[in-house]
Design a protein around this motif. Structure first.
Motif, PDB file in Angstrom:
ATOM      1  N   GLY A 171      31.449  18.167  15.237  1.00  0.00           N
ATOM      2  CA  GLY A 171      31.256  17.030  14.526  1.00  0.00           C
ATOM      3  C   GLY A 171      31.699  15.794  14.993  1.00  0.00           C
ATOM      4  N   LYS A 172      31.879  14.828  13.903  1.00  0.00           N
ATOM      5  CA  LYS A 172      32.487  13.509  14.278  1.00  0.00           C
ATOM      6  C   LYS A 172      33.714  13.645  14.740  1.00  0.00           C
ATOM      7  CE  LYS A 172      29.197  11.354  11.077  1.00  0.00           C
ATOM      8  NZ  LYS A 172      28.763  10.585  10.123  1.00  0.00           N
ATOM      9  N   GLY A 173      34.626  14.606  14.251  1.00  0.00           N
ATOM     10  CA  GLY A 173      36.094  14.401  14.721  1.00  0.00           C
ATOM     11  C   GLY A 173      36.831  13.185  14.079  1.00  0.00           C
ATOM     12  N   ASP A 174      36.618  13.209  12.442  1.00  0.00           N
ATOM     13  CA  ASP A 174      37.398  12.077  11.967  1.00  0.00           C
ATOM     14  C   ASP A 174      38.778  12.134  11.923  1.00  0.00           C
ATOM     15  OD1 ASP A 174      34.759  10.882  11.772  1.00  0.00           O
ATOM     16  OD2 ASP A 174      34.435  11.566   9.836  1.00  0.00           O
ATOM     17  N   GLN A 175      39.195  13.465  12.045  1.00  0.00           N
ATOM     18  CA  GLN A 175      40.656  13.679  11.939  1.00  0.00           C
ATOM     19  C   GLN A 175      41.041  14.850  12.775  1.00  0.00           C
ATOM     20  OE1 GLN A 175      41.479  14.827   7.821  1.00  0.00           O
ATOM     21  NE2 GLN A 175      39.521  16.586   7.873  1.00  0.00           N
ATOM     22  N   ASP A 176      42.506  14.750  13.070  1.00  0.00           N
ATOM     23  CA  ASP A 176      43.110  15.906  13.961  1.00  0.00           C
ATOM     24  C   ASP A 176      43.083  17.230  13.400  1.00  0.00           C
ATOM     25  OD1 ASP A 176      43.135  13.770  15.543  1.00  0.00           O
ATOM     26  OD2 ASP A 176      45.420  13.334  15.496  1.00  0.00           O
ATOM     27  N   PHE A 177      42.805  18.110  14.291  1.00  0.00           N
ATOM     28  CA  PHE A 177      43.226  19.452  13.673  1.00  0.00           C
ATOM     29  C   PHE A 177      44.506  19.855  14.055  1.00  0.00           C
ATOM     30  CE2 PHE A 177      43.169  24.020  14.675  1.00  0.00           C
ATOM     31  CZ  PHE A 177      42.866  24.526  13.301  1.00  0.00           C
ATOM     32  N   HIS A 215      39.347  16.497  19.342  1.00  0.00           N
ATOM     33  CA  HIS A 215      38.172  16.997  19.736  1.00  0.00           C
ATOM     34  C   HIS A 215      38.312  18.360  20.472  1.00  0.00           C
ATOM     35  CE1 HIS A 215      36.105  13.226  18.974  1.00  0.00           C
ATOM     36  NE2 HIS A 215      37.322  12.489  19.695  1.00  0.00           N
ATOM     37  N   TYR A 216      39.165  18.472  21.406  1.00  0.00           N
ATOM     38  CA  TYR A 216      39.405  19.625  22.422  1.00  0.00           C
ATOM     39  C   TYR A 216      41.000  19.922  22.636  1.00  0.00           C
ATOM     40  CZ  TYR A 216      38.959  17.484  26.788  1.00  0.00           C
ATOM     41  OH  TYR A 216      39.388  16.459  27.685  1.00  0.00           O
ATOM     42  N   ASP A 240      44.785  28.297  10.620  1.00  0.00           N
ATOM     43  CA  ASP A 240      45.043  26.655   9.880  1.00  0.00           C
ATOM     44  C   ASP A 240      45.532  27.313   8.558  1.00  0.00           C
ATOM     45  OD1 ASP A 240      45.417  24.440   9.050  1.00  0.00           O
ATOM     46  OD2 ASP A 240      43.410  24.145   8.549  1.00  0.00           O
ATOM     47  N   LYS A 241      47.084  27.286   8.673  1.00  0.00           N
ATOM     48  CA  LYS A 241      47.893  27.438   7.401  1.00  0.00           C
ATOM     49  C   LYS A 241      47.488  29.011   6.954  1.00  0.00           C
ATOM     50  CE  LYS A 241      48.023  22.764   5.788  1.00  0.00           C
ATOM     51  NZ  LYS A 241      47.478  22.078   4.597  1.00  0.00           N
TER      52      LYS A 241
END
Length: 252
Positions: A171-177, A215-216, A240-241
């Motif tokens: 996706g756009k990668g608007d926020q960090d994972f 992103h990666y 994730d949690k």
């Protein structure tokens, strides 16, 4: 005179003669050698002496000649030894030079092998990056969400396993994972199948498996397994949690 008296007188006369004979000096019989024989014997002795003196002089002369020849042979041998020594030193120099050249070539080969190995690793990373950028294209499948790319498992030592994988966010990668990685090793241990989870409960291991990227993120490391463990497969999961976001398995 009567007959007995004459017998007595005869006996006395015989005893007196015997004593005279016994007391008389003994005579030694010597062979008489003529003077020509004596001259011949003297000449023979002189000839023998002269022969001995001639043999001594001859032997002494021969000994002196042999000594002279021995000195010449010794000098010749010393010359040959000198030549052989020089030739040996020349061969040693050639061998040492060849050995030095061989060592240099071996060192160059080891350096080239290390460079090739590094280039292969760089090539693998470039392929992973290419796969990631391909996933960012608009028509790429699974562009949205978290995905695991190219999970690879390699044994590096007894009871040691190296893992490498690329985790991407489409996706756009608007926020960090922000999440964490979990590895589960399916192994044969103690005569039965077992599951070994990583990381363990220690804080150090928990920190090593944390994820934080936009992103990666490339993840790699080494798993240390118990003695006598035979690995069958490894499963990687992104959480994730506590919720599963992506997973991928690799057989060994």
């Amino acid at each position: 005179m009567s007959r007995p008296e004459s017998s007595v007188n005869a006996g006395r006369l015989q005893r007196w003669r015997r004593r005279r004979i016994e007391s008389a000096p003994k005579l030694a019989i010597k062979a008489i050698v003529s003077w020509p024989m004596r001259v011949a014997q003297c000449l023979a002795f002189v000839a023998i002496g002269a022969g001995l003196m001639w043999f001594y002089d001859f032997a002494h002369g021969m000994s002196g000649g042999q000594t002279h020849n021995s000195k010449e042979q010794l000098a010749a041998y010393e010359g040959q030894i000198g030549k052989l020594t020089a030739e040996r030193d020349r061969f040693n120099s050639t061998v040492n030079a060849a050995e030095s050249q061989l060592n240099m070539e071996r060192a160059a080969q080891r350096q080239l092998a290390a460079q090739v190995k590094q280039l292969e690793a760089d090539n693998m990373r470039l392929k992973e990056d290419l796969a990631f950028f391909e996933s960012l294209l608009p028509n790429a499948a699974g562009a949205q969400g978290i995905a695991i790319r190219r999970l690879k498992i390699d044994p590096v030592a007894p009871n040691q396993l190296r893992y490498r994988l690329l985790i991407m966010q489409g996706g756009k990668g608007d926020q960090d994972f922000k999440g964490n990685l979990q590895l589960t090793v399916t192994a044969w241990q103690g005569g039965k199948s077992s599951l070994i989870n990583f990381p363990d409960a220690t804080a150090v291991e928990q920190e090593k498996f944390k994820l934080n990227f936009r992103h990666y993120q490339r993840v790699e490391g080494v798993l240390r397994l118990p003695e006598g463990t035979s690995v069958k497969a490894v499963q990687a999961r992104v959480l994730d949690k506590g919720q599963l976001k992506a997973q991928q398995s690799a057989n060994l």
